[in-house]
Design a protein around this motif. Structure first.
Motif, PDB file in Angstrom:
ATOM      1  N   LEU B 270       0.836  -1.203   0.000  1.00 24.98           N
ATOM      2  CA  LEU B 270       0.000   0.000   0.000  1.00 24.98           C
ATOM      3  C   LEU B 270       0.876   1.262   0.000  1.00 24.98           C
ATOM      4  O   LEU B 270       0.602   2.220  -0.729  1.00 24.98           O
ATOM      5  CB  LEU B 270      -0.933   0.005   1.213  1.00 24.98           C
ATOM      6  N   ALA B 271       1.935   1.224   0.796  1.00 24.69           N
ATOM      7  CA  ALA B 271       2.833   2.387   0.836  1.00 24.69           C
ATOM      8  C   ALA B 271       3.484   2.596  -0.539  1.00 24.69           C
ATOM      9  O   ALA B 271       3.577   3.733  -1.030  1.00 24.69           O
ATOM     10  CB  ALA B 271       3.896   2.179   1.914  1.00 24.69           C
ATOM     11  N   ARG B 273       2.293   1.600  -3.408  1.00 26.85           N
ATOM     12  CA  ARG B 273       1.229   1.978  -4.338  1.00 26.85           C
ATOM     13  C   ARG B 273       0.955   3.471  -4.278  1.00 26.85           C
ATOM     14  O   ARG B 273       0.853   4.141  -5.316  1.00 26.85           O
ATOM     15  CB  ARG B 273      -0.046   1.207  -3.998  1.00 26.85           C
ATOM     16  N   GLU B 274       0.839   3.987  -3.061  1.00 29.10           N
ATOM     17  CA  GLU B 274       0.529   5.405  -2.918  1.00 29.10           C
ATOM     18  C   GLU B 274       1.678   6.259  -3.457  1.00 29.10           C
ATOM     19  O   GLU B 274       1.465   7.317  -4.049  1.00 29.10           O
ATOM     20  CB  GLU B 274       0.219   5.729  -1.459  1.00 29.10           C
ATOM     21  N   PRO B 293     -10.279   4.728  -5.346  1.00 29.76           N
ATOM     22  CA  PRO B 293      -9.025   5.319  -4.878  1.00 29.76           C
ATOM     23  C   PRO B 293      -8.749   5.078  -3.400  1.00 29.76           C
ATOM     24  O   PRO B 293      -7.669   5.415  -2.904  1.00 29.76           O
ATOM     25  CB  PRO B 293      -9.229   6.819  -5.149  1.00 29.76           C
ATOM     26  N   GLY B 294      -9.683   4.478  -2.702  1.00 30.78           N
ATOM     27  CA  GLY B 294      -9.549   4.319  -1.256  1.00 30.78           C
ATOM     28  C   GLY B 294      -8.400   3.408  -0.862  1.00 30.78           C
ATOM     29  O   GLY B 294      -7.933   2.583  -1.638  1.00 30.78           O
ATOM     30  N   THR B 295      -7.948   3.592   0.387  1.00 29.14           N
ATOM     31  CA  THR B 295      -6.811   2.804   0.872  1.00 29.14           C
ATOM     32  C   THR B 295      -7.251   1.681   1.813  1.00 29.14           C
ATOM     33  O   THR B 295      -6.414   0.933   2.309  1.00 29.14           O
ATOM     34  CB  THR B 295      -5.813   3.722   1.618  1.00 29.14           C
ATOM     35  N   GLU B 299     -11.882  -1.470   0.111  1.00 37.45           N
ATOM     36  CA  GLU B 299     -11.981  -0.580  -1.048  1.00 37.45           C
ATOM     37  C   GLU B 299     -11.207  -1.084  -2.267  1.00 37.45           C
ATOM     38  O   GLU B 299     -11.774  -1.317  -3.332  1.00 37.45           O
ATOM     39  CB  GLU B 299     -11.531   0.823  -0.634  1.00 37.45           C
ATOM     40  N   ARG B 300      -9.890  -1.250  -2.093  1.00 43.00           N
ATOM     41  CA  ARG B 300      -9.074  -1.611  -3.247  1.00 43.00           C
ATOM     42  C   ARG B 300      -7.957  -2.543  -2.795  1.00 43.00           C
ATOM     43  O   ARG B 300      -7.427  -2.391  -1.694  1.00 43.00           O
ATOM     44  CB  ARG B 300      -8.447  -0.325  -3.833  1.00 43.00           C
ATOM     45  N   PRO B 302      -4.471  -3.616  -2.079  1.00 40.61           N
ATOM     46  CA  PRO B 302      -3.425  -2.652  -1.714  1.00 40.61           C
ATOM     47  C   PRO B 302      -2.296  -2.554  -2.736  1.00 40.61           C
ATOM     48  O   PRO B 302      -1.619  -1.525  -2.795  1.00 40.61           O
ATOM     49  CB  PRO B 302      -2.911  -3.186  -0.371  1.00 40.61           C
TER      50      PRO B 302
END
Lengths: 359, 397
Positions: B270-271, B273-274, B293-295, B299-300, B302
């Protein structure tokens, strides 16, 4: 140089790609997906030629991708092919493909992506001339494909590499075997790629529908047979006319005229096929253009026809070619390619033909 | 390959050393798990211990785990098997399926419609790719004719996570069997199959670091399923074929690793990805992130980054990035290499041109900041070139 090698999966383009790799170029293999026929209906995973091309690329150690140009091919080549036949003309779809797809859409795309040139396995030679690159006939006269490349302009030739132009076909096939390419024994393709069974008349009928009409003797005006679509005939055609009535002079009959609106095909003796002058439209030039004053050149009107001495000049954007000996059976839609010795001068699409002598 | 950046973990991910060791160890022993002698019993023991370990990791009963030759087979078994079972039992012919399923579900559903008189209700999704529960509710109002419902846990292209526990609950209340393809979710999202309560769940080994050619359908033993493969009946008479003890041993190790490291892995990717999304937004401002777009875990996925680059063709971007040492995807792979506009994006309401301009980067446990930085370095130039090539395609003649 960074080069796109167009890889059909056949012997010639495979050897062409291999030679470019040997020459130290940065080569990427591209297979053009020009139709989307497949059993799954999703247009993938069933194309043997794509697989062959991919396997050759694997052996050469080069990257390989499939470019899907099927929509453009359908619009620019297949639809044009149908439209030409529908109006009673005889097009050459391979030339159209070279003009619009292989050396236009593909070349433009390659250049935009940062490539310097596109290479194919065609048998013809691009050689440097005083005024820029020139296109010449292949060394192997039996395989020469300069005719179908006759539509290329100087700018396209400058970004075209044809590695096989100096070779004999047999040598290329032997080289493929020597290199261990799996496609070495693959037969040459001769048919129009989108009519794999070679039955052009059936393809046209399926796309254009039945338009029955008469086959008429040009000289007597009598109906000698019927047909299911005048568009399926070609000037100069002798076979498949279905004429059972014996002719008075016992001579074979050839298609000498097609009238799409009247749905009539006229037949006559071969003498009626002689053409002395052809007018061409959409001229292209592989070097300096022919002008208004006549130039003595040789004209070729089919892929494997003998060139004929002719004088050519431009009249109101139309290329007027006078053949010094008449050409038998030249249909509107066919391409004329002009040669100066082995050098391609340019091309045009036949729009009208004339006969001087009375047969 | 060491200097290449691999960002296609949703396609497959590197095999774990521990999974490889278990796989290789078992492959060196003779024995068919169905044989009655000592060698056979030893192989059977490996299979059963693997089954129990997987069941414990996913919180389901060991008898639920039906081993298959991969995710596609498990999906086919669930979709066709449940359809035939319910058709034979109560004459139900209706199939409820989300419109963004993987082809391993989509194509069996279409096949049932074409050849087995199934009626299909394609459940619509919103612009983020999330299923419309109201339309599901409407479909379930008349449950007697419904043979099954299938909705994937998380989408392979755009990473949108579906409310599978809620869907399972709705289906259970209506008495309709529910299948979910959890191939992409395993290892990235928390997974408690008892809590979710689906009748059938598909998982795959190679997507989580196990060997290729192994998967499982976690199937409620009470569910009536007609087999797709007939033969020796090795797996509860529901699936036939000699069990691949070595592959299954490697698979079980991979599942253990996927589940034990899920939280840490999700935070790691996730980190990254962002960072990747923010970097692309900075250099290619008109890039559009598809999906949610949620984390959050609801939602998505990661590790999923799915973007459209207006004016570019996705396959040309892929080719240019490939040349720059980056492995990524246009979304769904096709072995002949001809990309189709994604049915997922079309279902979300994207126009076909935008659908063709997409690229997917998918991160995994072994992904690094260097991988992300390689993309950020190469992408702007690739986009510029692909855009130049893209404008040509629309030029007349």
């Amino acid at each position: 140089m960074r080069v796109v090698a167009a890889m059909s999966g056949g012997v010639d383009s495979s050897v062409a790609a291999a030679r470019l790799v040997d020459a130290g170029h940065d080569v990427v293999g591209i297979h053009l997906a020009l139709s989307r026929k497949s059993s799954s209906g999703r247009g993938c995973c069933t194309l043997d030629d794509a697989r062959d091309a991919r396997r050759v690329a694997d052996m050469l150690g080069i990257a390989f991708y499939v470019w899907d140009l099927s929509e453009q091919f359908a619009a620019d080549v297949v639809d044009d092919f149908l439209a030409e036949y529908r109006s009673g003309r005889t097009p050459n779809p391979c030339m159209r493909c070279n003009e619009r797809i292989k050396f236009a859409a593909v070349l433009d795309r390659a250049v935009a992506l940062g490539f310097d040139a596109v290479a194919t396995g065609h048998y013809a030679r691009v050689v440097p001339g005083t005024g820029g690159p020139e296109l010449h006939r292949a060394v192997d006269a039996a395989k020469d494909q300069s005719y179908v490349l006759g539509v290329l302009g100087v700018e396209q030739l400058g970004r075209t590499i044809l590695p096989l132009g100096g070779d004999l076909k047999g040598e290329v096939r032997a080289e493929a075997a020597r290199r261990g390419l799996l496609v070495a024994a693959k037969p040459d393709s001769h048919d129009i790629c989108f009519i794999p069974d070679g039955d052009t008349a059936a393809f046209l009928r399926s796309r254009l529908g039945d338009q029955p009409g008469d086959i008429v003797d040009e000289r007597t005006g009598t109906v000698v047979a019927t047909h299911s679509g005048a568009y399926a005939f070609t000037i100069g055609q002798r076979r498949g006319l279905g004429i059972t009535v014996a002719t008075e002079d016992a001579q074979p009959r050839y298609v000498v005229g097609i009238d799409i609106d009247a749905r009539t095909v006229s037949v006559g003796p071969p003498a009626l096929l002689d053409v002395d002058v052809a007018e061409g439209i959409r001229p292209t030039w592989a070097g300096p253009a022919v002008g208004e004053s006549p130039v003595e050149l040789a004209a070729q009107v089919r892929a494997h026809a003998e060139p004929v001495a002719a004088s050519a000049r431009l009249v109101d954007e139309r290329l007027v070619v006078e053949f010094h000996t008449p050409i038998r059976g030249l249909a509107p839609g066919q391409s004329m390619v002009l040669y100066d010795g082995t050098r391609v001068v340019g091309s045009a699409t036949v729009d009208a033909t004339h006969r001087m002598r009375v047969a | 390959m060491a200097d290449r950046a691999y960002l296609d973990h949703a396609a497959t991910t590197p095999m774990l050393a521990e999974a490889r060791a278990a796989w290789v160890a078992q492959s060196q022993r003779v024995g068919n798990p169905s044989s009655l002698h000592t060698a056979g019993r030893a192989a059977r023991r490996v299979v059963e211990e693997s089954r129990e370990a997987i069941a414990a990791d996913l919180r389901c009963r060991p008898s639920s785990v039906v081993f298959t030759a991969g995710g596609t087979e498990a999906d086919n078994l669930a979709v066709k098997g449940l359809f035939w079972g319910r058709r034979d039992a109560v004459g139900a012919r209706r199939v409820l399926a989300s419109s963004i399923e993987h082809h391993a579900v989509l194509d069996p559903v279409e096949w049932l419609a074409d050849h087995q008189q199934a009626e299909v209700a394609w459940l619509p999704v919103d612009e983020r790719g999330r299923i419309d529960l109201a339309s599901l509710e409407t479909e379930l109002a008349e449950p007697s004719g419904v043979a099954l419902c299938t909705v994937m846990w998380a989408n392979n292209e755009i990473g949108t996570v579906q409310p599978v526990a809620r869907i399972a609950e709705m289906c259970r209340a209506a008495g309709v069997p529910f299948h979910t393809d959890a191939v992409q979710a395993l290892g990235f999202l928390p997974m408690d199959l008892t809590a979710v309560g689906a009748d059938a769940v598909t998982i795959s080994s190679h997507k989580i670091g196990g060997p290729f050619g192994v998967g499982a359908l976690v199937l409620d033993p009470a569910a009536k399923v007609v087999p797709v493969l007939h033969g020796g009946g090795q797996e509860r008479e529901v699936r036939s074929g000699t069990l691949d003890a070595a592959g299954i041993a490697g698979f079980a190790v991979a599942v253990a690793h996927a589940v034990a490291g899920q939280r840490e892995r999700a935070a790691h990717v996730l980190a990254l990805r962002e960072r990747l999304i923010a970097g692309i937004r900075a250099t290619v401002p008109d890039a559009r992130l598809n999906g949610d777009p949620g984390t959050g875990a609801e939602e998505r996925l990661p590790g999923n980054v799915h973007l459209s680059f207006p004016g570019c063709e996705g396959d040309l971007l892929l080719m240019l990035l490939d040349a720059a040492g980056i492995d990524c995807s246009t979304g769904s792979a096709c072995t002949a290499g001809i990309p189709e506009p994604s049915h997922v994006l079309l279902a979300m309401g994207a126009d076909p041109a935008l659908a063709r301009s997409s690229l997917r980067f998918s991160l995994g446990g072994t992904s690094t900041e260097a991988d992300v930085d390689a993309v950020l370095a190469a992408l702007p130039g690739a986009v510029e070139r692909a855009r130049r090539a893209g404008t040509l395609a629309h030029r007349a003649g």
